[in-house]
Motif scaffolding. Structure first.
Motif, PDB file in Angstrom:
ATOM      1  N   LYS A   1       0.885  -1.159   0.000  1.00 54.27           N
ATOM      2  CA  LYS A   1       0.000   0.000   0.000  1.00 54.27           C
ATOM      3  C   LYS A   1       0.925   1.210   0.000  1.00 54.27           C
ATOM      4  N   VAL A   2       0.542   2.267  -0.730  1.00 54.83           N
ATOM      5  CA  VAL A   2       1.366   3.468  -0.815  1.00 54.83           C
ATOM      6  C   VAL A   2       0.478   4.700  -0.697  1.00 54.83           C
ATOM      7  N   VAL A   3       0.994   5.714  -0.046  1.00 56.86           N
ATOM      8  CA  VAL A   3       0.330   7.018   0.017  1.00 56.86           C
ATOM      9  C   VAL A   3       1.285   8.021  -0.601  1.00 56.86           C
ATOM     10  N   ILE A   4       0.786   8.762  -1.607  1.00 55.18           N
ATOM     11  CA  ILE A   4       1.614   9.757  -2.282  1.00 55.18           C
ATOM     12  C   ILE A   4       1.038  11.148  -2.062  1.00 55.18           C
ATOM     13  N   SER A   5       1.890  12.164  -2.226  1.00 52.04           N
ATOM     14  CA  SER A   5       1.468  13.549  -2.016  1.00 52.04           C
ATOM     15  C   SER A   5       2.145  14.463  -3.018  1.00 52.04           C
ATOM     16  N   ASP A   6       1.406  15.512  -3.395  1.00 57.44           N
ATOM     17  CA  ASP A   6       1.995  16.576  -4.209  1.00 57.44           C
ATOM     18  C   ASP A   6       2.401  17.755  -3.339  1.00 57.44           C
ATOM     19  N   GLY A   7       2.336  17.584  -2.030  1.00 59.80           N
ATOM     20  CA  GLY A   7       2.659  18.646  -1.082  1.00 59.80           C
ATOM     21  C   GLY A   7       1.421  19.367  -0.588  1.00 59.80           C
ATOM     22  N   THR A   8       0.320  19.241  -1.334  1.00 58.88           N
ATOM     23  CA  THR A   8      -0.951  19.861  -0.963  1.00 58.88           C
ATOM     24  C   THR A   8      -1.992  18.810  -0.601  1.00 58.88           C
TER      25      THR A   8
ATOM     26  N   PHE B   1      -3.053  10.884  -1.527  1.00 54.64           N
ATOM     27  CA  PHE B   1      -3.918   9.939  -2.202  1.00 54.64           C
ATOM     28  C   PHE B   1      -3.363   8.539  -1.954  1.00 54.64           C
ATOM     29  N   SER B   2      -4.206   7.581  -1.593  1.00 57.61           N
ATOM     30  CA  SER B   2      -3.776   6.219  -1.286  1.00 57.61           C
ATOM     31  C   SER B   2      -3.929   5.300  -2.482  1.00 57.61           C
ATOM     32  N   GLY B   3      -3.064   4.307  -2.532  1.00 58.86           N
ATOM     33  CA  GLY B   3      -3.142   3.329  -3.599  1.00 58.86           C
ATOM     34  C   GLY B   3      -2.298   2.117  -3.300  1.00 58.86           C
ATOM     35  N   VAL B   4      -2.063   1.335  -4.331  1.00 60.47           N
ATOM     36  CA  VAL B   4      -1.235   0.135  -4.214  1.00 60.47           C
ATOM     37  C   VAL B   4      -0.176   0.160  -5.306  1.00 60.47           C
ATOM     38  N   VAL B   5       0.924  -0.502  -5.024  1.00 63.49           N
ATOM     39  CA  VAL B   5       2.011  -0.636  -5.997  1.00 63.49           C
ATOM     40  C   VAL B   5       1.746  -1.893  -6.807  1.00 63.49           C
ATOM     41  N   ALA B   6       1.751  -1.772  -8.123  1.00 61.01           N
ATOM     42  CA  ALA B   6       1.545  -2.929  -8.999  1.00 61.01           C
ATOM     43  C   ALA B   6       2.680  -3.932  -8.825  1.00 61.01           C
ATOM     44  N   HIS B   7       2.367  -5.178  -9.127  1.00 66.36           N
ATOM     45  CA  HIS B   7       3.332  -6.271  -8.985  1.00 66.36           C
ATOM     46  C   HIS B   7       4.655  -5.961  -9.687  1.00 66.36           C
ATOM     47  N   GLN B   8       4.593  -5.408 -10.904  1.00 64.30           N
ATOM     48  CA  GLN B   8       5.814  -5.162 -11.671  1.00 64.30           C
ATOM     49  C   GLN B   8       6.692  -4.070 -11.068  1.00 64.30           C
ATOM     50  N   LEU B   9       6.147  -3.256 -10.171  1.00 66.31           N
ATOM     51  CA  LEU B   9       6.919  -2.179  -9.542  1.00 66.31           C
ATOM     52  C   LEU B   9       7.321  -2.531  -8.101  1.00 66.31           C
ATOM     53  N   ALA B  10       6.756  -3.583  -7.561  1.00 66.38           N
ATOM     54  CA  ALA B  10       7.031  -3.958  -6.168  1.00 66.38           C
ATOM     55  C   ALA B  10       8.514  -4.214  -5.914  1.00 66.38           C
ATOM     56  N   GLN B  11       9.236  -4.684  -6.922  1.00 68.47           N
ATOM     57  CA  GLN B  11      10.672  -4.935  -6.768  1.00 68.47           C
ATOM     58  C   GLN B  11      11.426  -3.665  -6.390  1.00 68.47           C
ATOM     59  N   MET B  12      10.975  -2.503  -6.909  1.00 69.01           N
ATOM     60  CA  MET B  12      11.639  -1.235  -6.558  1.00 69.01           C
ATOM     61  C   MET B  12      11.452  -0.909  -5.081  1.00 69.01           C
ATOM     62  N   VAL B  13      10.319  -1.303  -4.522  1.00 73.48           N
ATOM     63  CA  VAL B  13      10.080  -1.093  -3.093  1.00 73.48           C
ATOM     64  C   VAL B  13      10.887  -2.109  -2.290  1.00 73.48           C
ATOM     65  N   ASP B  14      10.807  -3.382  -2.706  1.00 69.79           N
ATOM     66  CA  ASP B  14      11.529  -4.448  -2.006  1.00 69.79           C
ATOM     67  C   ASP B  14      13.025  -4.176  -1.922  1.00 69.79           C
ATOM     68  N   SER B  15      13.590  -3.595  -2.985  1.00 67.43           N
ATOM     69  CA  SER B  15      15.035  -3.374  -3.039  1.00 67.43           C
ATOM     70  C   SER B  15      15.463  -2.056  -2.382  1.00 67.43           C
ATOM     71  N   GLY B  16      14.496  -1.247  -1.935  1.00 63.35           N
ATOM     72  CA  GLY B  16      14.830   0.016  -1.304  1.00 63.35           C
ATOM     73  C   GLY B  16      14.939   1.173  -2.269  1.00 63.35           C
ATOM     74  N   GLY B  17      14.591   0.957  -3.537  1.00 60.02           N
ATOM     75  CA  GLY B  17      14.617   2.034  -4.518  1.00 60.02           C
ATOM     76  C   GLY B  17      13.541   3.073  -4.241  1.00 60.02           C
ATOM     77  N   ILE B  18      12.355   2.604  -3.903  1.00 57.18           N
ATOM     78  CA  ILE B  18      11.272   3.495  -3.495  1.00 57.18           C
ATOM     79  C   ILE B  18      11.088   3.306  -1.997  1.00 57.18           C
ATOM     80  N   THR B  19      11.234   4.383  -1.251  1.00 58.35           N
ATOM     81  CA  THR B  19      11.140   4.341   0.204  1.00 58.35           C
ATOM     82  C   THR B  19      10.231   5.473   0.687  1.00 58.35           C
TER      83      THR B  19
END
Length: 120
Positions: free
Chosen positions: A36-43, A46-64
């Protein structure tokens, strides 16, 4: 993003946002992690989920948490309860950051709550 159905609504729309929160929502017996991910534009956020194909970037610490990312591709869906959420399909890391930027408020759907936030 909030007022769109996906990246195809505005070709070339690739917002740069901050990751406010990441949470592992995988089942205990699942082979692949789900995030699950929450993103912001500073203002707004918005909540969402990371797709399977992008989960590796989270698992590896690329997206934190607090990372700044450019959203390349996404979909906006409705939950069973009628709430909007996004599926992050493709993103690029811009840079890692160490704290929250701004004081974002929750993006709210004008059809459900009387407000609208179309920036995130």
């Amino acid at each position: 993003m909030f007022g769109m159905s996906g990246a195809t609504d505005k070709p070339g729309f690739q917002p740069t946002v901050q990751v406010l929160h990441l949470k592992d929502i995988s089942h205990a017996d699942a082979a692949d992690k789900r995030w699950k991910v929450v993103i912001s534009d500073g203002t707004h956020y918005f909540s969402g989920v990371v797709a399977h194909q992008l989960a590796q970037m989270v698992d590896s610490g690329g997206i934190t948490q607090h990372a700044i990312i450019k959203v390349i591709d996404f979909l906006v869906q409705h939950s069973d309860k009628g709430r909007k959420f996004f599926i992050l399909l493709k993103a690029e890391l811009v840079h890692h950051h160490n704290c929250r930027i701004g004081t974002p408020a929750m993006a709210v759907d004008d059809n459900l709550h009387g407000n609208v936030a179309n920036t995130v």
